[in-house]
Design an enzyme around this catalytic site. Structure first.
Site, mmCIF file in Angstrom:
data_model
loop_
_atom_site.group_PDB
_atom_site.id
_atom_site.type_symbol
_atom_site.label_atom_id
_atom_site.label_comp_id
_atom_site.label_asym_id
_atom_site.label_seq_id
_atom_site.Cartn_x
_atom_site.Cartn_y
_atom_site.Cartn_z
ATOM 1 C CD GLU A 78 -2.905 -0.851 0.270
ATOM 2 O OE1 GLU A 78 -3.066 0.111 -0.484
ATOM 3 O OE2 GLU A 78 -3.572 -2.075 0.006
ATOM 4 N NE ARG A 88 -16.943 -4.750 3.202
ATOM 5 C CZ ARG A 88 -17.188 -6.099 3.395
ATOM 6 N NH1 ARG A 88 -18.590 -6.589 3.406
ATOM 7 N NH2 ARG A 88 -16.228 -6.686 3.758
ATOM 8 C CB CYS A 141 -6.258 -2.938 6.241
ATOM 9 S SG CYS A 141 -6.647 -4.788 6.559
ATOM 10 C CG HIS A 165 -4.799 -5.126 1.563
ATOM 11 N ND1 HIS A 165 -4.698 -3.799 1.548
ATOM 12 C CD2 HIS A 165 -5.385 -5.503 2.812
ATOM 13 C CE1 HIS A 165 -5.661 -3.334 2.427
ATOM 14 N NE2 HIS A 165 -5.920 -4.327 3.125
#
Length: 215
Positions: A78, A88, A141, A165
């Site tokens: 990332e 979410r 994350c 990830h």
């Protein structure tokens, strides 16, 4: 050199998380660097303290957090973390933030100090799919990536930190048709390659390769 590598515990409907499973299987030494392994909870309000305590205890030179990204086909270092929690789903403590600023006195976003292009290149050279990601999401994350950057900004300027990830494991996609996965052995091999790249680029700028996106 010391590198602290963390992995999250399982969350949501999954009984396994490739992040911690891969981290547990990493060698204790990679390219001459000591690898310190840590399991952290998938909880917004707890994960950062666990990493903070480990940084204080071990005084690592680098921190690499690993997390699961279901649906991605590649290992993805990332580039950036944003100052936003927007869950979410609930975390493992039942907490689900909406449009929540992580730190009022933090930057809007922090860029990683890790050589993400060299990491992606090294993973591909190991025969595995990899690409640089420009979004770590808005779940735990991104939260931990941002929190470690905030720690670096405010308390531990000597460390370099970032996040990567990894895809689902094959056993996680048996009921998710057409969803990509990667074996645990390949996860370990890919993370090891990324860590080797971090060691190799220590004290140098990232490699000049194309990793940009058009949208």
């Amino acid at each position: 050199m010391k590198i602290l590598v963390t992995g999250f515990d399982p969350f949501g409907d999954d009984l396994i998380n490739p992040a911690i499973e891969a981290v547990k299987q990493l060698p204790d030494e990679i390219s001459g660097a000591e690898i310190i392994k840590l399991e952290i909870p998938t909880k917004f309000n707890v994960s950062a303290q666990a990493v903070h305590d480990a940084i204080e205890q071990h005084q690592p030179d680098y921190v690499l957090n690993i997390g699961q990204a279901g649906g991605r086909f590649a290992l993805t270092p990332e580039r950036i973390a944003i100052n936003l929690d927007d869950g979410r789903i609930e975390d493992n403590a039942g907490y689900q933030p909406f449009n929540h600023t992580i730190h009022e006195d933090g930057q809007t976003a922090y860029f990683t100090q890790l050589p993400v292009k060299a990491m992606a290149q090294a993973i591909r050279e190991a025969g595995l799919p990899a690409e640089v990601s420009n979004t770590a999401g808005t779940y735990v994350c991104n939260h931990i990536m941002y929190q470690v950057q905030y720690m670096r900004d405010k308390e531990f300027p000597q460390i370099k930190a970032g996040f990567m990830h990894i895809p689902f494991l094959p056993e996680q996609v048996t009921s998710r048709p057409e969803t990509p996965s990667l074996s645990l052995a390949d996860d370990v091999r890919g993370i090891s390659a990324a860590l080797s790249a971090i060691v190799a680029r220590d004290g140098q700028a990232d490699v000049m390769t194309v990793e940009g996106k058009t949208h």
